[in-house]
Enzyme design. Structure first.
Site, PDB file in Angstrom:
ATOM      1  CG  ASN A  11       6.457  12.021 -39.073  1.00 52.23           C
ATOM      2  OD1 ASN A  11       7.390  12.838 -39.001  1.00 52.23           O
ATOM      3  ND2 ASN A  11       5.300  12.315 -39.646  1.00 52.23           N
ATOM      4  CD1 TRP A  12      11.214  10.879 -34.520  1.00 50.95           C
ATOM      5  CD2 TRP A  12      12.881  12.303 -34.035  1.00 50.95           C
ATOM      6  NE1 TRP A  12      12.262  10.143 -34.046  1.00 50.95           N
ATOM      7  CE2 TRP A  12      13.307  10.986 -33.744  1.00 50.95           C
ATOM      8  CE3 TRP A  12      13.764  13.361 -33.804  1.00 50.95           C
ATOM      9  CZ2 TRP A  12      14.571  10.710 -33.241  1.00 50.95           C
ATOM     10  CZ3 TRP A  12      15.033  13.094 -33.288  1.00 50.95           C
ATOM     11  CH2 TRP A  12      15.431  11.773 -33.010  1.00 50.95           C
ATOM     12  CE  LYS A  13       3.030  13.718 -37.058  1.00 51.43           C
ATOM     13  NZ  LYS A  13       1.585  13.848 -36.776  1.00 51.43           N
ATOM     14  CG  HIS A 103       2.382  13.439 -42.709  1.00 52.92           C
ATOM     15  ND1 HIS A 103       1.531  14.323 -42.078  1.00 52.92           N
ATOM     16  CD2 HIS A 103       2.549  12.395 -41.874  1.00 52.92           C
ATOM     17  CE1 HIS A 103       1.211  13.828 -40.896  1.00 52.92           C
ATOM     18  NE2 HIS A 103       1.796  12.666 -40.750  1.00 52.92           N
ATOM     19  CD  GLU A 105       1.174  16.474 -39.197  1.00 50.35           C
ATOM     20  OE1 GLU A 105       0.627  15.917 -38.241  1.00 50.35           O
ATOM     21  OE2 GLU A 105       2.410  16.462 -39.373  1.00 50.35           O
ATOM     22  CD  GLU A 175       0.362   8.786 -40.916  1.00 52.71           C
ATOM     23  OE1 GLU A 175       0.524   9.924 -41.395  1.00 52.71           O
ATOM     24  OE2 GLU A 175       0.999   8.399 -39.925  1.00 52.71           O
ATOM     25  N   GLY A 181      -2.906  12.494 -34.242  1.00 52.69           N
ATOM     26  CA  GLY A 181      -2.741  13.450 -33.142  1.00 52.69           C
ATOM     27  C   GLY A 181      -3.976  13.666 -32.309  1.00 52.69           C
ATOM     28  CB  SER A 220      -4.152   8.110 -32.156  1.00 52.74           C
ATOM     29  OG  SER A 220      -4.346   9.511 -32.318  1.00 52.74           O
ATOM     30  N   GLY A 241       3.707   8.910 -34.725  1.00 52.87           N
ATOM     31  CA  GLY A 241       4.019  10.312 -34.449  1.00 52.87           C
ATOM     32  C   GLY A 241       4.399  10.493 -32.996  1.00 52.87           C
ATOM     33  N   GLY A 242       3.453  10.948 -32.203  1.00 49.40           N
ATOM     34  CA  GLY A 242       3.739  11.282 -30.801  1.00 49.40           C
ATOM     35  C   GLY A 242       4.504  10.224 -30.033  1.00 49.40           C
TER      36      GLY A 242
HETATM   37  O1  LIG Z   1       1.061  11.542 -38.385  1.00 40.17           O
HETATM   38  C1  LIG Z   1       1.404  10.529 -37.810  1.00 40.17           C
HETATM   39  C2  LIG Z   1       2.643   9.828 -38.217  1.00 40.17           C
HETATM   40  O2  LIG Z   1       3.101  10.278 -39.473  1.00 40.17           O
HETATM   41  C3  LIG Z   1       0.643   9.982 -36.636  1.00 40.17           C
HETATM   42  O3  LIG Z   1       0.812  10.877 -35.569  1.00 40.17           O
HETATM   43  P1  LIG Z   1       0.310  10.419 -34.116  1.00 40.17           P
HETATM   44  O4  LIG Z   1       0.906   9.061 -33.851  1.00 40.17           O
HETATM   45  O5  LIG Z   1       0.838  11.480 -33.183  1.00 40.17           O
HETATM   46  O6  LIG Z   1      -1.202  10.378 -34.208  1.00 40.17           O
END
Ligand SMILES: O=C(CO)COP(=O)(O)O
Length: 261
Positions: A11-13, A103, A105, A175, A181, A220, A241-242
């Site tokens: 997920n590049w966000k 998600h 967010e 999640e 994050g 994470s 994510g990251g």
């Molecule tokens: O929200 C996430 C994937 O959708 C997880 O993000 P991180 O891997 O940066 O914690």
């Protein structure tokens, strides 16, 4: 015991660019020679068609792998005067096979709710997309012992809205909000406990084969903690994510998902 092909979704966000896509495709072409993991690239919507085209242009080099693209959200509506929104049919039209829904967010900042996510889920499956349904609790919900109730409510609303076979071709991502994050991943034991609950609850509320549903962990995940997380019986890969923005880390995680099972 049903064997489940692991999924590694990135997920590049609101990050990344076409150069990252090129780096990932180059790495997958040269370093991933297994179809034992389903890889999903979820860039910002503006890049979806380009990433899909890049995968198609490199199909020969990517032969023997399973790599698709997914959106990060879809509307609960089919179209119309909804500025900025993207319909599930539009994602499908540019070659998406998946879409992340609900998600945290989007729930926290953009109005997604248990009800609206279940409605988005309906549009996704109606347009042939595989939903990646995000569920998870906040730190306070966990501290109050409400983790299972929070997750159950989302699962039950999807079944109520989409029927008892809703999860036949869907993926769930657990999640925990407190792990996203933060660098503070759930422990393998915490992840396994919740994943096992999700699978058991699916068996109770739906007619889908709960043993066949992939349940991903997200929050994470890095190459430093992935091996133990992915080794858990009910963890079927990750929603990343990251670490998905770093080609070396992301392909490393894909390889770990293969070797973990
Ligand atoms: O929200 C996430 C994937 O959708 C997880 O993000 P991180 O891997 O940066 O914690």
């Amino acid at each position: 015991m049903t064997s489940r092909r692991p999924v590694l979704a990135g997920n590049w966000k609101m990050n990344g660019n076409l150069q990252l896509a090129q780096e990932l495709v180059a790495k997958f072409s040269s370093e991933l020679d297994s179809d034992a993991v389903e890889v999903v690239l979820c860039p910002p919507a503006v890049f979806l068609a380009n990433v899909k085209q890049l995968l198609e242009q490199n199909a020969a080099a990517l032969a023997g792998t399973r790599i698709g693209v997914g959106g990060q959200n879809a509307s609960a509506l089919d179209g119309g005067a909804h500025t900025g929104e993207i319909a599930a049919s539009m994602l499908a039209s540019v070659g998406c096979d998946y879409v992340i829904l609900g998600h945290s967010e989007r729930r926290a900042m953009y109005g997604d709710t248990t009800v609206s996510v279940a409605e988005k889920f309906a549009k996704a499956i109606a347009n042939g997309l595989i939903p990646i349904l995000c569920v998870g609790e906040s730190e306070s919900e966990r501290q109050q012992g409400n983790t299972f109730d929070v997750i159950a409510a989302d699962l039950e609303k999807v079944v109520e809205t989409n029927g008892k076979r809703a999860f036949d071709n869907a993926i769930i991502a657990y999640e925990p909000l407190w792990a996203i994050g933060t660098g503070n991943s759930a422990t393998p034991e915490q992840a396994q406990e919740v994943h096992a609950f999700i699978r058991a609850h699916l068996a109770k509320i739906s007619d889908s084969d709960a043993n066949a549903v992939r349940i991903l962990y997200g929050g994470s995940v890095t190459p430093d903690n992935a091996v133990e997380l992915f080794a858990q019986a009910d963890v079927d890969g990750g929603l990343i994510g990251g670490a998905s923005l770093d080609a070396d880390k992301f392909i490393n995680l894909c390889q770990m998902a293969v070797s973990a099972k």
